[in-house]
Write an enzyme that holds these catalytic residues in place. Sequence first.
Site, mmCIF file in Angstrom:
data_model
loop_
_atom_site.group_PDB
_atom_site.id
_atom_site.type_symbol
_atom_site.label_atom_id
_atom_site.label_comp_id
_atom_site.label_asym_id
_atom_site.label_seq_id
_atom_site.Cartn_x
_atom_site.Cartn_y
_atom_site.Cartn_z
ATOM 1 N NE ARG A 252 -56.166 45.487 10.990
ATOM 2 C CZ ARG A 252 -54.857 44.817 11.104
ATOM 3 N NH1 ARG A 252 -54.536 44.406 12.126
ATOM 4 N NH2 ARG A 252 -54.076 45.343 9.953
ATOM 5 N N GLY A 253 -56.652 42.237 9.359
ATOM 6 C CA GLY A 253 -55.505 41.545 9.079
ATOM 7 C C GLY A 253 -56.000 39.904 8.460
ATOM 8 C CB ALA A 254 -54.967 38.357 5.281
ATOM 9 N NE ARG B 277 -62.452 43.906 5.777
ATOM 10 C CZ ARG B 277 -61.238 44.427 6.379
ATOM 11 N NH1 ARG B 277 -60.599 43.975 7.335
ATOM 12 N NH2 ARG B 277 -60.751 45.159 5.349
ATOM 13 C CD GLN C 295 -55.870 49.786 8.716
ATOM 14 O OE1 GLN C 295 -55.700 50.943 8.230
ATOM 15 N NE2 GLN C 295 -56.761 49.072 7.947
ATOM 16 C CG ASP D 52 -55.203 41.887 2.838
ATOM 17 O OD1 ASP D 52 -54.453 43.011 2.957
ATOM 18 O OD2 ASP D 52 -56.043 41.631 3.720
ATOM 19 C CG ASN E 296 -50.821 45.073 1.677
ATOM 20 O OD1 ASN E 296 -51.283 44.443 2.499
ATOM 21 N ND2 ASN E 296 -50.040 45.839 2.058
ATOM 22 C CE LYS E 297 -55.959 48.259 4.787
ATOM 23 N NZ LYS E 297 -57.441 48.000 4.629
#
Length: 369
Positions: free
Chosen positions: A53-55, A90, A202, A243, A253-254
């Site tokens: 995960r993570g862009a 995603r 996370q 992201d 973002n998150k």
Amino acid sequence: MNINGKAMRTIWVKPDGFPVEIIDQTALPHALKTVALKTCDDAAYAIQAMLVRGAPLIGVTAAYGVALAMREDASDSSLDEAITLLAAQRPTAVNLRWALDQMRGALAGIPNEERPRAAFKFAAKLATDDVEMCRKIGAHGLEIIKKIAASKPGQPVNILTHCNAGWLACIDWGTATAPIYQAHNAGIPVHVFVDETRPRNQGASLTAFELAQAGVPHTLICDNAGGHYMQSGVVDLVITGTDRVAANGDVANKIGTYLKALAAFDNDVPFYVALPSSTIDWTMPSGKDIPIEERSADEVLHVAGRLANGQVASVAIAPPGTKAGNPAFDMTPARLVTGLITERGICNATPDGLLTLYPEHRSGGSAVA
Ligand code: MRU
């Protein structure tokens, strides 16, 4: 970066060129587990189930997914199928689409028999380029930390971060964490407030893990504490990842990032967002149209963790039948962002700021709001 003293990246290829391997991030911080990706379906699953995960890492994993597809069938229709499958995993991180576009471009015009080799080589280049971009983001962000450090000699610079925009979200270094690691390596005292980042935590499971491995002092805080700490004057600076950045500087973002930006704005705490250029969506005039991923309600209704006996378990935290909403990202308007830290330098979160650093996007793309 290191895990237990051993240098690691988040994704790599076995020395004989197959398979692709990843760190299974769903097992961290309780176990260091690696998983082999042998097919494009494996790569798609790893992205969807958030083993990766993570862009930036989502993008590079998708690139290797294309390479794995080419290994089995290098035809145009196989390439199209792989790209369609991977792109659907995603929706918010634009690095996924960016990496797939890059792969399509790199493979165009390459004869089918040469495509597998070319695809693995290009995916490896995207990974290496990401490491270099993150290193440069770190060098630019370090200047911000240095200035704050000079204003409070002998005291640590306190940085708040949200989610995991560390090396685990990228290939190495991270985006938000790169300036922090570089400051720490340069002997500048830093301390990080790590938001736990519900619902998947996370921050607690990944950011706290990597900062501990690197010996960077940090304090885990619950998501609701950031505003209080900023109001109390103990946060010098916020740095998050993103992201997707729209062409006007709006930042997705998150989930929870927006609230941190509001609290930072209200308390005059600088709020920076760190990103490689692969995260800028030049086709998106403003953040309001960025697709926000809605994930399973189960992530909100349950919490996973390690029991006293060492077993990892998931427990329910709400009455049976409770309805839960789970938007995975939010949009922070550009007006709340002090600056964007990119591999080319730091700019205002404005169309002009971005275009000053990336003048090649001045003409061509769609209109900027
Ligand atoms: O849902 P995730 O864990 O993929 O979300 C990750 C984030 O929101 C990160 O902050 C973002 O991708 C930047 S990563 C350098």
